[in-house]
Motif scaffolding. Structure first.
Motif, PDB file in Angstrom:
ATOM      1  N   ASP A   1      -4.746  -1.572   9.311  1.00  0.00           N
ATOM      2  CA  ASP A   1      -5.346  -2.727   8.645  1.00  0.00           C
ATOM      3  C   ASP A   1      -6.125  -2.327   7.385  1.00  0.00           C
ATOM      4  O   ASP A   1      -7.011  -3.045   6.937  1.00  0.00           O
ATOM      5  N   ALA A   2      -5.776  -1.190   6.806  1.00  0.00           N
ATOM      6  CA  ALA A   2      -6.489  -0.685   5.632  1.00  0.00           C
ATOM      7  C   ALA A   2      -6.369  -1.637   4.443  1.00  0.00           C
ATOM      8  O   ALA A   2      -5.445  -2.447   4.359  1.00  0.00           O
ATOM      9  N   VAL A   3      -7.311  -1.484   3.531  1.00  0.00           N
ATOM     10  CA  VAL A   3      -7.314  -2.229   2.274  1.00  0.00           C
ATOM     11  C   VAL A   3      -7.391  -1.213   1.140  1.00  0.00           C
ATOM     12  O   VAL A   3      -8.163  -0.253   1.206  1.00  0.00           O
ATOM     13  N   TYR A   4      -6.576  -1.434   0.105  1.00  0.00           N
ATOM     14  CA  TYR A   4      -6.589  -0.578  -1.091  1.00  0.00           C
ATOM     15  C   TYR A   4      -6.859  -1.477  -2.283  1.00  0.00           C
ATOM     16  O   TYR A   4      -6.097  -2.407  -2.552  1.00  0.00           O
ATOM     17  N   VAL A   5      -7.952  -1.215  -2.980  1.00  0.00           N
ATOM     18  CA  VAL A   5      -8.325  -1.983  -4.163  1.00  0.00           C
ATOM     19  C   VAL A   5      -8.022  -1.115  -5.378  1.00  0.00           C
ATOM     20  O   VAL A   5      -8.593  -0.036  -5.531  1.00  0.00           O
ATOM     21  N   GLY A   6      -7.093  -1.577  -6.213  1.00  0.00           N
ATOM     22  CA  GLY A   6      -6.673  -0.807  -7.381  1.00  0.00           C
ATOM     23  C   GLY A   6      -7.496  -1.117  -8.615  1.00  0.00           C
ATOM     24  O   GLY A   6      -8.475  -1.870  -8.573  1.00  0.00           O
ATOM     25  N   THR A   7      -7.081  -0.571  -9.722  1.00  0.00           N
ATOM     26  CA  THR A   7      -7.830  -0.708 -10.972  1.00  0.00           C
ATOM     27  C   THR A   7      -7.646  -2.071 -11.637  1.00  0.00           C
ATOM     28  O   THR A   7      -8.494  -2.498 -12.405  1.00  0.00           O
ATOM     29  N   ASP A   8      -6.547  -2.755 -11.368  1.00  0.00           N
ATOM     30  CA  ASP A   8      -6.326  -4.086 -11.930  1.00  0.00           C
ATOM     31  C   ASP A   8      -7.113  -5.100 -11.108  1.00  0.00           C
ATOM     32  O   ASP A   8      -7.168  -4.998  -9.887  1.00  0.00           O
ATOM     33  N   ALA A   9      -7.686  -6.084 -11.753  1.00  0.00           N
ATOM     34  CA  ALA A   9      -8.514  -7.072 -11.052  1.00  0.00           C
ATOM     35  C   ALA A   9      -7.754  -7.784  -9.940  1.00  0.00           C
ATOM     36  O   ALA A   9      -8.351  -8.227  -8.957  1.00  0.00           O
ATOM     37  N   GLY A  10      -6.459  -7.884 -10.049  1.00  0.00           N
ATOM     38  CA  GLY A  10      -5.668  -8.561  -9.032  1.00  0.00           C
ATOM     39  C   GLY A  10      -5.207  -7.668  -7.894  1.00  0.00           C
ATOM     40  O   GLY A  10      -4.547  -8.139  -6.973  1.00  0.00           O
ATOM     41  N   GLU A  11      -5.549  -6.403  -7.938  1.00  0.00           N
ATOM     42  CA  GLU A  11      -5.078  -5.460  -6.910  1.00  0.00           C
ATOM     43  C   GLU A  11      -6.096  -5.335  -5.775  1.00  0.00           C
ATOM     44  O   GLU A  11      -7.018  -4.530  -5.831  1.00  0.00           O
ATOM     45  N   ASN A  12      -5.909  -6.143  -4.769  1.00  0.00           N
ATOM     46  CA  ASN A  12      -6.687  -6.060  -3.550  1.00  0.00           C
ATOM     47  C   ASN A  12      -5.666  -6.151  -2.425  1.00  0.00           C
ATOM     48  O   ASN A  12      -5.348  -7.227  -1.940  1.00  0.00           O
ATOM     49  N   TRP A  13      -5.113  -4.996  -2.077  1.00  0.00           N
ATOM     50  CA  TRP A  13      -3.944  -4.917  -1.210  1.00  0.00           C
ATOM     51  C   TRP A  13      -4.322  -4.739   0.249  1.00  0.00           C
ATOM     52  O   TRP A  13      -4.998  -3.780   0.596  1.00  0.00           O
ATOM     53  N   GLU A  14      -3.833  -5.615   1.107  1.00  0.00           N
ATOM     54  CA  GLU A  14      -3.893  -5.356   2.534  1.00  0.00           C
ATOM     55  C   GLU A  14      -2.773  -4.367   2.842  1.00  0.00           C
ATOM     56  O   GLU A  14      -1.836  -4.206   2.060  1.00  0.00           O
ATOM     57  N   ALA A  15      -2.854  -3.719   3.984  1.00  0.00           N
ATOM     58  CA  ALA A  15      -1.998  -2.569   4.304  1.00  0.00           C
ATOM     59  C   ALA A  15      -0.509  -2.802   4.049  1.00  0.00           C
ATOM     60  O   ALA A  15       0.123  -2.030   3.326  1.00  0.00           O
ATOM     61  N   GLU A  16       0.056  -3.833   4.621  1.00  0.00           N
ATOM     62  CA  GLU A  16       1.508  -4.040   4.501  1.00  0.00           C
ATOM     63  C   GLU A  16       1.904  -4.341   3.056  1.00  0.00           C
ATOM     64  O   GLU A  16       2.935  -3.857   2.581  1.00  0.00           O
ATOM     65  N   ALA A  17       1.114  -5.127   2.363  1.00  0.00           N
ATOM     66  CA  ALA A  17       1.408  -5.436   0.962  1.00  0.00           C
ATOM     67  C   ALA A  17       1.309  -4.167   0.108  1.00  0.00           C
ATOM     68  O   ALA A  17       2.111  -3.963  -0.807  1.00  0.00           O
ATOM     69  N   PHE A  18       0.338  -3.320   0.409  1.00  0.00           N
ATOM     70  CA  PHE A  18       0.203  -2.076  -0.349  1.00  0.00           C
ATOM     71  C   PHE A  18       1.375  -1.139  -0.084  1.00  0.00           C
ATOM     72  O   PHE A  18       1.890  -0.500  -0.997  1.00  0.00           O
ATOM     73  N   ARG A  19       1.810  -1.081   1.156  1.00  0.00           N
ATOM     74  CA  ARG A  19       2.988  -0.256   1.487  1.00  0.00           C
ATOM     75  C   ARG A  19       4.200  -0.732   0.682  1.00  0.00           C
ATOM     76  O   ARG A  19       4.940   0.078   0.116  1.00  0.00           O
ATOM     77  N   ALA A  20       4.401  -2.040   0.634  1.00  0.00           N
ATOM     78  CA  ALA A  20       5.542  -2.600  -0.098  1.00  0.00           C
ATOM     79  C   ALA A  20       5.421  -2.319  -1.598  1.00  0.00           C
ATOM     80  O   ALA A  20       6.411  -1.978  -2.259  1.00  0.00           O
ATOM     81  N   PHE A  21       4.215  -2.446  -2.135  1.00  0.00           N
ATOM     82  CA  PHE A  21       3.986  -2.152  -3.547  1.00  0.00           C
ATOM     83  C   PHE A  21       4.250  -0.679  -3.849  1.00  0.00           C
ATOM     84  O   PHE A  21       4.876  -0.322  -4.850  1.00  0.00           O
ATOM     85  N   ALA A  22       3.767   0.203  -2.982  1.00  0.00           N
ATOM     86  CA  ALA A  22       3.823   1.645  -3.235  1.00  0.00           C
ATOM     87  C   ALA A  22       5.194   2.256  -2.983  1.00  0.00           C
ATOM     88  O   ALA A  22       5.549   3.255  -3.615  1.00  0.00           O
ATOM     89  N   LYS A  23       5.967   1.672  -2.092  1.00  0.00           N
ATOM     90  CA  LYS A  23       7.247   2.269  -1.665  1.00  0.00           C
ATOM     91  C   LYS A  23       8.155   2.652  -2.825  1.00  0.00           C
ATOM     92  O   LYS A  23       8.667   3.783  -2.861  1.00  0.00           O
ATOM     93  N   PRO A  24       8.387   1.790  -3.816  1.00  0.00           N
ATOM     94  CA  PRO A  24       9.270   2.196  -4.925  1.00  0.00           C
ATOM     95  C   PRO A  24       8.765   3.415  -5.701  1.00  0.00           C
ATOM     96  O   PRO A  24       9.559   4.232  -6.160  1.00  0.00           O
TER      97      PRO A  24
END
Length: 173
Positions: A53-76
Motif C-alpha cells: 500500500d506504499a505511496v510514491y510522491v514524485g517531483t511533478d505536482a500531479g504525481e501522488n502515486w498509490e502502489a499499483e498506479a506507481f507500478r504501472a507508471f514505472a513498468k515501462p
C-alpha cells in the motif's frame, strides 16, 4: 541490590542503543538496495522493498502515486533496462520508539542533479520496507524567483483544476 539495578539499567541502555544502531544500518542498506534496484531496472526487487500500500510522491505536482498506479507508471521505464539512478549523498534516519517505524530524509545525486528524498519505512515480518516516499528537486533560494516565473502558468492551471475538484456542489447555485 542498587548495584544490580544500576547494572541492569546500563545493560538495557546499551542493548537499546545497539538495537537502534542496527535498525538504522539495516534501513540505510535497504534504501541503498532500493535505489540500486531502480538503477539496474530490477522491477521485482524494487517493488519488493515497498509495502503493498506504499505511496510514491514524485517531483511533478500531479504525481501522488498509490502502489499499483506507481507500478504501472514505472513498468515501462524498468522494461527499457534503466529506470532512474539515485545515489545517496547524505541520509538521516530517525527511529520511532516502538522500533517498527522510521522516517528519513536524504540528499541524492540523480539525473536531475541534486534532489531530496524523504519518507517513512515500516518493519514488516522482520524486513524494513518503504511505505511512503517523496522526491523533491532542490532549488537554491536565490533561484526561486526564476523558477516561479518558469512554472507560473502551469501551476496556475494546476491550482485551478484542484480548486474545481474541491469546490462544494452548492457553490455554483
Amino acid at each position: 541490590m542498587k548495584k544490580t539495578i544500576l547494572l541492569l539499567a546500563v545493560l538495557i541502555t546499551v542493548y537499546g542503543v545497539r538495537a537502534q544502531d542496527n535498525a538504522v544500518q539495516r534501513i540505510d542498506e535497504m534504501l541503498d538496495a532500493w535505489h540500486d534496484a531502480a538503477a539496474k531496472a530490477h522491477f521485482d526487487d524494487y517493488f519488493a522493498l515497498m509495502t503493498p500500500d506504499a505511496v510514491y510522491v514524485g517531483t511533478d505536482a500531479g504525481e501522488n502515486w498509490e502502489a499499483e498506479a506507481f507500478r504501472a507508471f514505472a513498468k515501462p521505464y524498468f522494461d527499457k533496462g534503466k529506470a532512474w539512478s539515485f545515489s545517496a549523498l547524505d541520509r538521516n534516519i530517525y527511529l520511532a520508539d516502538n522500533g517498527t517505524i522510521a522516517w528519513f530524509d536524504e540528499l541524492l545525486d540523480t539525473q536531475m542533479k541534486v534532489c531530496r528524498g524523504s519518507g517513512v519505512v515500516v518493519k514488516k515480518d522482520g524486513k524494513w520496507l518503504v511505505r511512503h516516499y517523496v522526491l523533491s528537486v532542490t532549488v537554491p533560494n536565490d533561484k526561486l524567483g526564476e523558477l516561479i516565473t518558469i512554472k507560473n502558468s502551469e501551476d496556475d492551471r494546476f491550482i485551478d483544476s484542484l480548486q474545481q475538484v474541491r469546490k462544494p456542489e452548492n457553490e455554483d447555485k
